[in-house]
Design a protein around this motif. Structure first.
Motif, PDB file in Angstrom:
ATOM      1  N   ALA A 209      67.992 -11.236 -21.311  1.00  0.00           N
ATOM      2  CA  ALA A 209      68.780 -10.132 -20.758  1.00  0.00           C
ATOM      3  C   ALA A 209      69.819  -9.614 -21.741  1.00  0.00           C
ATOM      4  N   MET A 210      69.576  -9.802 -23.049  1.00  0.00           N
ATOM      5  CA  MET A 210      70.503  -9.287 -24.055  1.00  0.00           C
ATOM      6  C   MET A 210      70.312  -7.788 -24.267  1.00  0.00           C
ATOM      7  N   ASN A 211      69.065  -7.349 -24.467  1.00  0.00           N
ATOM      8  CA  ASN A 211      68.808  -5.937 -24.736  1.00  0.00           C
ATOM      9  C   ASN A 211      69.192  -5.087 -23.531  1.00  0.00           C
ATOM     10  N   GLY A 212      70.093  -4.155 -23.765  1.00  0.00           N
ATOM     11  CA  GLY A 212      70.604  -3.324 -22.685  1.00  0.00           C
ATOM     12  C   GLY A 212      71.910  -3.815 -22.103  1.00  0.00           C
ATOM     13  N   ALA A 213      72.426  -4.947 -22.583  1.00  0.00           N
ATOM     14  CA  ALA A 213      73.662  -5.507 -22.051  1.00  0.00           C
ATOM     15  C   ALA A 213      74.868  -4.681 -22.484  1.00  0.00           C
ATOM     16  N   SER A 214      75.881  -4.610 -21.612  1.00  0.00           N
ATOM     17  CA  SER A 214      77.163  -3.977 -21.925  1.00  0.00           C
ATOM     18  C   SER A 214      78.183  -5.076 -22.178  1.00  0.00           C
ATOM     19  N   ILE A 215      78.792  -5.072 -23.369  1.00  0.00           N
ATOM     20  CA  ILE A 215      79.588  -6.227 -23.788  1.00  0.00           C
ATOM     21  C   ILE A 215      80.937  -5.816 -24.386  1.00  0.00           C
ATOM     22  N   ILE A 216      81.842  -6.785 -24.400  1.00  0.00           N
ATOM     23  CA  ILE A 216      83.058  -6.729 -25.204  1.00  0.00           C
ATOM     24  C   ILE A 216      82.783  -7.587 -26.435  1.00  0.00           C
ATOM     25  N   PRO A 236      90.353  -7.061 -38.204  1.00  0.00           N
ATOM     26  CA  PRO A 236      89.429  -7.374 -37.113  1.00  0.00           C
ATOM     27  C   PRO A 236      89.589  -6.347 -35.989  1.00  0.00           C
ATOM     28  N   ASN A 237      88.547  -6.171 -35.201  1.00  0.00           N
ATOM     29  CA  ASN A 237      88.608  -5.193 -34.116  1.00  0.00           C
ATOM     30  C   ASN A 237      87.794  -5.677 -32.936  1.00  0.00           C
ATOM     31  N   ILE A 238      88.110  -5.164 -31.763  1.00  0.00           N
ATOM     32  CA  ILE A 238      87.406  -5.548 -30.542  1.00  0.00           C
ATOM     33  C   ILE A 238      87.141  -4.292 -29.728  1.00  0.00           C
ATOM     34  N   ASN A 239      85.890  -4.088 -29.332  1.00  0.00           N
ATOM     35  CA  ASN A 239      85.474  -2.887 -28.618  1.00  0.00           C
ATOM     36  C   ASN A 239      84.374  -3.213 -27.628  1.00  0.00           C
ATOM     37  N   GLU A 240      84.012  -2.198 -26.855  1.00  0.00           N
ATOM     38  CA  GLU A 240      82.863  -2.312 -25.958  1.00  0.00           C
ATOM     39  C   GLU A 240      81.630  -1.726 -26.646  1.00  0.00           C
ATOM     40  N   TYR A 241      80.486  -2.348 -26.408  1.00  0.00           N
ATOM     41  CA  TYR A 241      79.226  -1.891 -26.980  1.00  0.00           C
ATOM     42  C   TYR A 241      78.124  -1.986 -25.927  1.00  0.00           C
ATOM     43  N   VAL A 242      77.072  -1.220 -26.128  1.00  0.00           N
ATOM     44  CA  VAL A 242      75.848  -1.356 -25.340  1.00  0.00           C
ATOM     45  C   VAL A 242      74.736  -1.747 -26.296  1.00  0.00           C
ATOM     46  N   ILE A 243      74.188  -2.941 -26.120  1.00  0.00           N
ATOM     47  CA  ILE A 243      73.107  -3.406 -26.980  1.00  0.00           C
ATOM     48  C   ILE A 243      71.866  -2.561 -26.720  1.00  0.00           C
ATOM     49  N   SER A 244      71.207  -2.149 -27.765  1.00  0.00           N
ATOM     50  CA  SER A 244      70.007  -1.315 -27.632  1.00  0.00           C
ATOM     51  C   SER A 244      68.977  -1.987 -26.720  1.00  0.00           C
ATOM     52  N   SER A 258      82.274   5.129 -26.367  1.00  0.00           N
ATOM     53  CA  SER A 258      83.310   6.151 -26.526  1.00  0.00           C
ATOM     54  C   SER A 258      84.203   6.205 -25.286  1.00  0.00           C
ATOM     55  N   GLY A 259      85.508   6.258 -25.514  1.00  0.00           N
ATOM     56  CA  GLY A 259      86.447   6.424 -24.412  1.00  0.00           C
ATOM     57  C   GLY A 259      86.751   5.175 -23.623  1.00  0.00           C
ATOM     58  N   ALA A 260      86.248   4.028 -24.046  1.00  0.00           N
ATOM     59  CA  ALA A 260      86.499   2.786 -23.309  1.00  0.00           C
ATOM     60  C   ALA A 260      87.971   2.388 -23.442  1.00  0.00           C
ATOM     61  N   SER A 261      88.536   1.877 -22.354  1.00  0.00           N
ATOM     62  CA  SER A 261      89.914   1.412 -22.367  1.00  0.00           C
ATOM     63  C   SER A 261      89.946  -0.029 -22.855  1.00  0.00           C
ATOM     64  N   THR A 262      90.468  -0.218 -24.056  1.00  0.00           N
ATOM     65  CA  THR A 262      90.465  -1.550 -24.675  1.00  0.00           C
ATOM     66  C   THR A 262      91.872  -2.078 -24.928  1.00  0.00           C
ATOM     67  N   ILE A 284      83.160  -3.101 -17.566  1.00  0.00           N
ATOM     68  CA  ILE A 284      82.769  -2.957 -18.965  1.00  0.00           C
ATOM     69  C   ILE A 284      81.760  -1.823 -19.042  1.00  0.00           C
ATOM     70  N   ASN A 285      82.035  -0.833 -19.876  1.00  0.00           N
ATOM     71  CA  ASN A 285      81.165   0.337 -20.009  1.00  0.00           C
ATOM     72  C   ASN A 285      80.958   1.020 -18.663  1.00  0.00           C
ATOM     73  N   GLY A 286      82.013   1.044 -17.836  1.00  0.00           N
ATOM     74  CA  GLY A 286      81.919   1.712 -16.542  1.00  0.00           C
ATOM     75  C   GLY A 286      81.187   0.914 -15.482  1.00  0.00           C
ATOM     76  N   ILE A 287      80.692  -0.258 -15.837  1.00  0.00           N
ATOM     77  CA  ILE A 287      79.978  -1.105 -14.881  1.00  0.00           C
ATOM     78  C   ILE A 287      80.984  -2.109 -14.313  1.00  0.00           C
ATOM     79  N   PRO A 288      81.295  -2.027 -13.013  1.00  0.00           N
ATOM     80  CA  PRO A 288      82.340  -2.875 -12.454  1.00  0.00           C
ATOM     81  C   PRO A 288      81.886  -4.326 -12.267  1.00  0.00           C
ATOM     82  N   PHE A 289      82.840  -5.232 -12.362  1.00  0.00           N
ATOM     83  CA  PHE A 289      82.594  -6.606 -11.956  1.00  0.00           C
ATOM     84  C   PHE A 289      82.539  -6.661 -10.433  1.00  0.00           C
TER      85      PHE A 289
END
Length: 384
Positions: A209-216, A236-244, A258-262, A284-289
């Motif tokens: 379940a890695m491909n397509g995951a939304s992560i910090i 160093p930097n920390i951001n949100e990403y969406v794995i292909s 883009s536009g993520a609140s970090t 994360i990436n607009g997907i709520p917990f």
């Protein structure tokens, strides 16, 4: 036994993968390392004793696979890959139009010899075989043992101030629910190559379940290049990403969301020893917990290189968390509650003493198995 012509013989078996950090009772090495050695040898087409590590008694192994790819594709990265998708119009194009050779290469223009990596068909003149990524200045195996002690890690991984925690082996995830948000911290017993946590792919994508995951994801540098890696002279930097969804290599999904609140995201490092990331967010990436139910999460860490590349078999996992009750367990254990499962009942626990206990329990549980049973899933297609 013999059977009649109108009868069919059925076979049933259950294959169980031992924990990667459990030690094999005969070989004295971890099952994760043994598996890596076998996969590497098989990928390189080697007929060595490494392929026989999963065979019982004095049996040996042979690789019976023969590869034949269709037109306009070549064998690359353990499978047939289309050259058309890489902009190569036909099989003779490289030689006839560019006086080059069609081959399987990585972004550093090294040719594929087997194993894991980032490879694709390309026109090349290179004769250099693929090598591992260049190492971090201080990578895991050369950490200072007098500084990076168990006691130091236990102190770094204290769960004070958090309502719940879950031991993931080489890492610990701790959290509280505060004002409708998850106040979380992921601690990694590893040097800083990268560290990430987030939603597992809702589509149940490939690679656990890695491909397509939304992560910090935290990185130790910037200005990423698939050829030269991260520039470690940058912050160093920390951001949100969406794995292909279709390609695992970082070069395919290197742009942050883009536009993520970090603003609540933080990186903590005990230099050349341990790494942690902190966050306070409801999504994360607009997907709520789901604060009132179960969440499928994924984590991974790299303690070897600065290419945001492969994390290794042990430094990753998919797990399930109920943020409110504190229940947590590895995804592979879903539906099971047997002795040996790495499962939380909601109580706060953390620190390396917990990780050591789980490894010890797993080792003793598996040490009573025969070599054949333990490594059947690794060797079933290779042993004769």
């Amino acid at each position: 036994p013999n059977h009649k012509e109108d009868e069919a013989r059925a076979w049933y078996g259950r294959m169980v993968l031992p924990p990667t950090d459990a030690v094999h009772p005969e070989h004295g090495d971890t099952f994760g390392n043994i598996r890596n050695l076998m996969i590497d040898a098989a990928g390189k087409g080697e007929q060595t004793e490494k392929l026989s590590l999963g065979c019982s008694s004095s049996q040996t192994a042979r690789n019976l696979e023969e590869i034949s790819c269709q037109a306009n594709s070549i064998y690359c990265w353990s499978r047939c890959m289309s050259i058309l998708e890489e902009g190569i119009p036909h099989e003779n194009y490289c030689q006839e139009e560019r006086n080059l050779r069609l081959d399987c290469v990585n972004p550093r223009n090294q040719t594929y010899t087997g194993g894991h990596g980032d490879y694709y068909p390309a026109c090349t003149a290179s004769t250099e075989n693929a090598t591992s990524y260049p190492k971090l200045p201080v990578y895991q195996e050369i950490r200072d043992p007098d500084i990076c002690t168990d006691a130091a890690y236990n102190d770094f991984a204290k769960t004070d101030g958090y309502a719940h925690s879950f031991d993931l082996g080489p890492s610990i995830f701790m959290w509280s629910v505060v004002d409708g948000e998850v106040d979380g911290r992921l601690v990694f017993d590893g040097v800083f190559g990268f560290l990430a946590i987030g939603h597992a792919s809702f589509a149940g994508g490939p690679h656990d379940a890695m491909n397509g995951a939304s992560i910090i994801m935290a990185l130790p540098g910037g200005d990423y290049s698939a050829v030269t890696g991260l520039d470690l002279s940058l912050e160093p930097n920390i951001n949100e990403y969406v794995i292909s969804h279709t390609a695992s290599a970082f070069r395919h999904w290197k742009e942050p969301v883009s536009g993520a609140s970090t603003s609540s995201y933080e990186i903590e490092v005990v230099e050349n020893c341990f790494t942690a990331i902190k966050f306070k967010t409801s999504e994360i990436n607009g997907i709520p917990f789901d604060l009132n139910g179960k969440n499928d999460l994924i984590w991974s860490g790299n303690n070897q290189d600065y290419y945001a590349g492969y994390h290794g078999y042990g430094n990753r996992g998919t797990f399930v968390v109920d943020f409110s009750s504190g229940e947590a367990y590895m995804k592979r254990d879903e539906g099971h509650n047997q002795d040996g499962d790495n499962r939380n009942d909601g109580n706060n626990q953390g620190g390396k003493d917990v990780a050591s206990k789980n490894t010890s329990d797993a080792s003793s549980m598996f040490s009573s198995w025969s070599t054949t049973s333990l490594l059947a899933i690794i060797c079933i297609s290779l042993c004769m």
